[in-house]
Scaffold this motif. Structure first.
Motif, PDB file in Angstrom:
ATOM      1  N   THR A  51      45.267  40.016  32.973  1.00 33.90           N
ATOM      2  CA  THR A  51      46.152  38.960  33.454  1.00 33.90           C
ATOM      3  C   THR A  51      47.208  38.624  32.404  1.00 33.90           C
ATOM      4  OG1 THR A  51      46.290  36.735  34.374  1.00 33.90           O
ATOM      5  CG2 THR A  51      44.605  37.101  32.702  1.00 33.90           C
ATOM      6  N   GLY A  52      48.404  38.366  32.891  1.00 32.01           N
ATOM      7  CA  GLY A  52      49.491  37.950  32.017  1.00 32.01           C
ATOM      8  C   GLY A  52      49.838  36.489  32.195  1.00 32.01           C
ATOM      9  N   PHE A  53      49.088  35.799  33.043  1.00 29.90           N
ATOM     10  CA  PHE A  53      49.388  34.406  33.358  1.00 29.90           C
ATOM     11  C   PHE A  53      48.429  33.424  32.709  1.00 29.90           C
ATOM     12  CE2 PHE A  53      51.209  36.875  36.814  1.00 29.90           C
ATOM     13  CZ  PHE A  53      52.502  36.390  36.832  1.00 29.90           C
ATOM     14  N   GLY A  54      47.601  33.895  31.833  1.00 30.07           N
ATOM     15  CA  GLY A  54      46.639  33.019  31.184  1.00 30.07           C
ATOM     16  C   GLY A  54      45.385  32.886  32.031  1.00 30.07           C
ATOM     17  N   THR A  55      44.328  32.489  31.372  1.00 27.85           N
ATOM     18  CA  THR A  55      43.068  32.320  32.089  1.00 27.85           C
ATOM     19  C   THR A  55      42.810  30.835  32.285  1.00 27.85           C
ATOM     20  OG1 THR A  55      41.838  32.350  30.015  1.00 27.85           O
ATOM     21  CG2 THR A  55      42.059  34.436  31.180  1.00 27.85           C
ATOM     22  N   ASP A  56      42.303  30.500  33.415  1.00 32.14           N
ATOM     23  CA  ASP A  56      41.863  29.135  33.653  1.00 32.14           C
ATOM     24  C   ASP A  56      40.395  29.206  34.040  1.00 32.14           C
ATOM     25  OD1 ASP A  56      41.690  29.755  36.448  1.00 32.14           O
ATOM     26  OD2 ASP A  56      43.790  29.236  36.695  1.00 32.14           O
ATOM     27  N   HIS A  57      39.774  28.049  34.134  1.00 32.03           N
ATOM     28  CA  HIS A  57      38.348  27.999  34.421  1.00 32.03           C
ATOM     29  C   HIS A  57      38.023  28.635  35.771  1.00 32.03           C
ATOM     30  CE1 HIS A  57      34.226  26.663  34.414  1.00 32.03           C
ATOM     31  NE2 HIS A  57      34.419  26.093  35.589  1.00 32.03           N
ATOM     32  N   GLU A  58      38.859  28.400  36.766  1.00 33.45           N
ATOM     33  CA  GLU A  58      38.606  28.929  38.104  1.00 33.45           C
ATOM     34  C   GLU A  58      38.664  30.458  38.119  1.00 33.45           C
ATOM     35  OE1 GLU A  58      40.430  28.796  42.615  1.00 33.45           O
ATOM     36  OE2 GLU A  58      40.966  27.197  41.224  1.00 33.45           O
ATOM     37  N   LEU A  59      39.695  31.033  37.496  1.00 37.78           N
ATOM     38  CA  LEU A  59      39.826  32.489  37.436  1.00 37.78           C
ATOM     39  C   LEU A  59      38.644  33.105  36.687  1.00 37.78           C
ATOM     40  CD1 LEU A  59      41.256  35.214  37.762  1.00 37.78           C
ATOM     41  CD2 LEU A  59      42.609  34.635  35.718  1.00 37.78           C
TER      42      LEU A  59
END
Length: 183
Positions: free
Chosen positions: A85-93
């Motif tokens: 991913t190039g959009f950053g990781t969040d808790h949901e992902l």
């Protein structure tokens, strides 16, 4: 999985595909590419994919959708997947990805050395797992064949001895030879 199994790299950006292929080339593994989730699924379903490097966000079928579909099929459910991913990781992902059994979630730009290390570990581990599963199938077939061989009636190599022939013993304690009929 045949020894010619490939690593499938999936991204909708040509420059990212080129960078990933360049990073993995020193490993000497067979590489293949796809530019969409649909194309990735087609290649995975054809077989001979031993590892999937998969972009999370692509137009149409996303990387997560590809993984969801793969995990529902017996033939593809154990193929290791590294999500990119190039959009950053969040808790949901992160929660969704690891809940689907993804091996790793990596942020772009990617460190080539770290990527090669992870890919080598996952790809070789998957190949060893499949080799062990094949060996288990072969051993089970041998055991089954061996068990079936014992279930068949065995014909004696020599005819059964005639039970009417008297046994002869060596001279007994009384000095004479004793004969005894078997009945």
């Amino acid at each position: 999985m045949p020894s010619d199994a490939k690593i499938l790299i999936v991204d909708d950006h040509e420059d990212t595909l080129y960078a990933l292929e360049s990073a993995l080339a020193p490993l000497g593994y067979r590489l293949s590419r796809a530019t969409s989730g649909d194309e990735a699924l087609k290649q995975v379903l054809r077989g001979q994919v031993g590892l999937l490097l998969l972009d999370v966000r692509m137009p149409g079928v996303s990387g997560l959708d590809v993984v969801r579909y793969m995990r529902r099929l017996e033939q593809t459910q154990h193929i290791p997947v590294i999500l990119l991913t190039g959009f950053g990781t969040d808790h949901e992902l992160t929660s969704t990805a690891f809940g689907l059994g993804v091996a790793d979630l990596i942020m772009k730009p990617i460190d080539p050395w770290a990527l090669r290390t992870k890919v080598r570990y996952l790809y070789d581990g998957y190949r060893r797992q499949l080799a062990l599963e094949e060996e288990i199938r072969e051993l089970r077939a041998l055991v089954k064949d061996h068990g079936e061989a014992h279930d068949r009636p065995v014909r004696p190599a020599l005819p059964h001895p005639d039970t009417r022939v008297p046994l002869q013993r060596a001279e007994g304690a009384r000095g004479g030879s004793l004969e005894q009929d078997r009945t």
